[in-house]
Design a protein around this motif. Structure first.
Motif, PDB file in Angstrom:
ATOM      1  N   ASP A  24       0.839  -1.191   0.000  1.00  0.00           N
ATOM      2  CA  ASP A  24       0.000   0.000   0.000  1.00  0.00           C
ATOM      3  C   ASP A  24       0.883   1.253   0.000  1.00  0.00           C
ATOM      4  N   GLY A  25       0.247   2.424   0.087  1.00  0.00           N
ATOM      5  CA  GLY A  25       0.989   3.681   0.004  1.00  0.00           C
ATOM      6  C   GLY A  25       2.083   3.798   1.048  1.00  0.00           C
ATOM      7  N   LYS A  26       1.787   3.418   2.289  1.00  0.00           N
ATOM      8  CA  LYS A  26       2.773   3.513   3.364  1.00  0.00           C
ATOM      9  C   LYS A  26       3.951   2.583   3.116  1.00  0.00           C
ATOM     10  N   GLN A  27       3.650   1.367   2.661  1.00  0.00           N
ATOM     11  CA  GLN A  27       4.715   0.405   2.374  1.00  0.00           C
ATOM     12  C   GLN A  27       5.594   0.879   1.223  1.00  0.00           C
ATOM     13  N   ARG A  28       4.964   1.512   0.224  1.00  0.00           N
ATOM     14  CA  ARG A  28       5.738   2.023  -0.907  1.00  0.00           C
ATOM     15  C   ARG A  28       6.724   3.089  -0.452  1.00  0.00           C
ATOM     16  N   TRP A  29       6.280   3.978   0.449  1.00  0.00           N
ATOM     17  CA  TRP A  29       7.174   5.018   0.938  1.00  0.00           C
ATOM     18  C   TRP A  29       8.337   4.415   1.725  1.00  0.00           C
ATOM     19  N   VAL A  30       8.050   3.373   2.480  1.00  0.00           N
ATOM     20  CA  VAL A  30       9.123   2.692   3.216  1.00  0.00           C
ATOM     21  C   VAL A  30      10.132   2.100   2.246  1.00  0.00           C
ATOM     22  N   PHE A  31       9.615   1.460   1.197  1.00  0.00           N
ATOM     23  CA  PHE A  31      10.504   0.850   0.201  1.00  0.00           C
ATOM     24  C   PHE A  31      11.335   1.916  -0.514  1.00  0.00           C
ATOM     25  N   THR A  33      12.122   4.939   0.537  1.00  0.00           N
ATOM     26  CA  THR A  33      13.094   5.516   1.471  1.00  0.00           C
ATOM     27  C   THR A  33      14.293   4.594   1.654  1.00  0.00           C
ATOM     28  N   PHE A  34      14.019   3.298   1.783  1.00  0.00           N
ATOM     29  CA  PHE A  34      15.101   2.325   1.938  1.00  0.00           C
ATOM     30  C   PHE A  34      15.984   2.292   0.690  1.00  0.00           C
ATOM     31  N   ALA A  35      15.350   2.306  -0.488  1.00  0.00           N
ATOM     32  CA  ALA A  35      16.114   2.273  -1.740  1.00  0.00           C
ATOM     33  C   ALA A  35      16.990   3.512  -1.876  1.00  0.00           C
ATOM     34  N   LEU A  36      16.443   4.678  -1.523  1.00  0.00           N
ATOM     35  CA  LEU A  36      17.226   5.912  -1.597  1.00  0.00           C
ATOM     36  C   LEU A  36      18.400   5.876  -0.627  1.00  0.00           C
ATOM     37  N   ALA A  37      18.177   5.308   0.564  1.00  0.00           N
ATOM     38  CA  ALA A  37      19.254   5.209   1.550  1.00  0.00           C
ATOM     39  C   ALA A  37      20.375   4.311   1.033  1.00  0.00           C
ATOM     40  N   VAL A  38      19.998   3.212   0.375  1.00  0.00           N
ATOM     41  CA  VAL A  38      21.005   2.307  -0.191  1.00  0.00           C
ATOM     42  C   VAL A  38      21.802   3.005  -1.283  1.00  0.00           C
ATOM     43  N   VAL A  39      21.087   3.701  -2.172  1.00  0.00           N
ATOM     44  CA  VAL A  39      21.763   4.419  -3.263  1.00  0.00           C
ATOM     45  C   VAL A  39      22.691   5.487  -2.705  1.00  0.00           C
ATOM     46  N   LEU A  40      22.209   6.236  -1.701  1.00  0.00           N
ATOM     47  CA  LEU A  40      23.037   7.283  -1.092  1.00  0.00           C
ATOM     48  C   LEU A  40      24.265   6.687  -0.420  1.00  0.00           C
ATOM     49  N   GLY A  41      24.079   5.559   0.272  1.00  0.00           N
ATOM     50  CA  GLY A  41      25.213   4.899   0.919  1.00  0.00           C
ATOM     51  C   GLY A  41      26.262   4.453  -0.079  1.00  0.00           C
ATOM     52  N   LEU A  42      25.808   3.871  -1.192  1.00  0.00           N
ATOM     53  CA  LEU A  42      26.749   3.451  -2.234  1.00  0.00           C
ATOM     54  C   LEU A  42      27.458   4.648  -2.847  1.00  0.00           C
ATOM     55  N   LEU A  43      26.708   5.722  -3.064  1.00  0.00           N
ATOM     56  CA  LEU A  43      27.294   6.926  -3.652  1.00  0.00           C
ATOM     57  C   LEU A  43      28.370   7.503  -2.736  1.00  0.00           C
ATOM     58  N   LEU A  44      28.061   7.586  -1.442  1.00  0.00           N
ATOM     59  CA  LEU A  44      29.036   8.114  -0.490  1.00  0.00           C
ATOM     60  C   LEU A  44      30.266   7.220  -0.404  1.00  0.00           C
ATOM     61  N   TYR A  45      30.062   5.910  -0.481  1.00  0.00           N
ATOM     62  CA  TYR A  45      31.193   4.978  -0.416  1.00  0.00           C
ATOM     63  C   TYR A  45      32.190   5.251  -1.535  1.00  0.00           C
ATOM     64  N   PHE A  46      31.680   5.581  -2.710  1.00  0.00           N
ATOM     65  CA  PHE A  46      32.561   5.767  -3.859  1.00  0.00           C
ATOM     66  C   PHE A  46      33.123   7.182  -3.967  1.00  0.00           C
ATOM     67  N   VAL A  47      32.445   8.182  -3.401  1.00  0.00           N
ATOM     68  CA  VAL A  47      32.900   9.561  -3.609  1.00  0.00           C
ATOM     69  C   VAL A  47      33.609  10.163  -2.402  1.00  0.00           C
ATOM     70  N   ILE A  48      33.456   9.584  -1.211  1.00  0.00           N
ATOM     71  CA  ILE A  48      34.146  10.149  -0.050  1.00  0.00           C
ATOM     72  C   ILE A  48      35.633   9.819  -0.145  1.00  0.00           C
ATOM     73  N   PRO A  49      36.512  10.833  -0.088  1.00  0.00           N
ATOM     74  CA  PRO A  49      37.956  10.567  -0.155  1.00  0.00           C
ATOM     75  C   PRO A  49      38.453   9.885   1.116  1.00  0.00           C
ATOM     76  N   ARG A  50      39.505   9.110   0.976  1.00  0.00           N
ATOM     77  CA  ARG A  50      40.103   8.403   2.103  1.00  0.00           C
ATOM     78  C   ARG A  50      41.571   8.784   2.216  1.00  0.00           C
ATOM     79  N   ALA A  51      42.071   8.815   3.438  1.00  0.00           N
ATOM     80  CA  ALA A  51      43.484   9.132   3.647  1.00  0.00           C
ATOM     81  C   ALA A  51      44.340   7.991   3.102  1.00  0.00           C
ATOM     82  N   PRO A  52      45.346   8.293   2.285  1.00  0.00           N
ATOM     83  CA  PRO A  52      46.182   7.239   1.710  1.00  0.00           C
ATOM     84  C   PRO A  52      47.204   6.717   2.711  1.00  0.00           C
ATOM     85  N   GLY A  53      47.702   5.523   2.446  1.00  0.00           N
ATOM     86  CA  GLY A  53      48.812   4.997   3.220  1.00  0.00           C
ATOM     87  C   GLY A  53      50.126   5.557   2.686  1.00  0.00           C
ATOM     88  N   VAL A  54      51.173   5.516   3.506  1.00  0.00           N
ATOM     89  CA  VAL A  54      52.473   6.063   3.116  1.00  0.00           C
ATOM     90  C   VAL A  54      53.540   4.986   3.276  1.00  0.00           C
TER      91      VAL A  54
END
Length: 205
Positions: A24-31, A33-54
């Motif tokens: 139903d409508g409420k379940q769709r919004w939950v789905f 929201t969850f999908a957007l959170a997954v996409v955002l998490g993947l996006l942040l994983y790839f674009v956030i810079p990390r400190a290199p090793g030396v």
């Protein structure tokens, strides 16, 4: 009427199929929201810079120090030495998926055995570190220190290493640096017994 009823039944069936798939409508919004959170998490994983090793350049310390083609000197009265060199450093950015910028790279140099400071280093400007790769960066070093007398152990270590070619030059290099997109300064430390002095010091007159 039959056609109109059939249309209504078809519409209801489509709604039922849609509801079974998406809820139903409420379940769709939950789905959604969850999908957007997954996409955002993947996006942040790839674009956030990390400190290199030396690490030492080419992953080995034996050839990391090189001469700057300038002469170095030492003195017994007053007791001091003064010479420059360069160190090759490998910055391992294979953990980052985007290029970053290295800046404010500085070093303090210590005698590995006595832990006394014998020099400093500083890289001018910045260096680009491509993602998913290892980049070699060269930093100028200045070995310059004064001592009370020639019996000082640290002074003796440096003179012994840098007046006879082939002698080991045990050092600790303590670094601080900054990476664009990463909060605060990062630090690293490299130590080696396998370094060789890149210059042959001459006694100043």
């Amino acid at each position: 009427m039959d056609k109109e009823a059939q249309k209504q039944r078809s519409k209801l069936k489509r709604r039922e199929r849609w509801s079974r798939i998406w809820g139903d409508g409420k379940q769709r919004w939950v789905f959604i929201t969850f999908a957007l959170a997954v996409v955002l998490g993947l996006l942040l994983y790839f674009v956030i810079p990390r400190a290199p090793g030396v690490n030492w350049g080419d992953q080995t310390s034996s050839t990391a120090l090189t001469s700057t083609n300038t002469s170095g000197t030492y003195s017994t009265t007053p007791t001091n030495f003064d010479f420059s060199a360069e160190v090759a450093l490998d910055f391992d950015a294979r953990g980052s998926y985007i290029p970053t910028k290295l800046y404010d790279l500085e070093a303090i140099i210590y005698d590995l055995d006595t832990t006394v400071q014998i020099g400093t280093g500083k890289m001018d400007g910045s260096a680009k570190l491509p993602g998913r790769s290892i980049t070699t960066v060269t930093m100028p070093l200045l070995f310059q220190m004064s001592f009370t007398n020639t019996s000082d152990t640290t002074y003796s270590d440096v003179i012994r290493s840098c007046t006879n070619s082939g002698n080991s030059f045990p050092l600790t290099l303590s670094f601080t640096y900054k990476i664009s997109g990463v909060i605060g300064s990062k630090s690293a430390k490299l130590q080696s017994q396998d370094l060789t002095c890149p210059v042959t010091l001459s006694l100043s007159s």
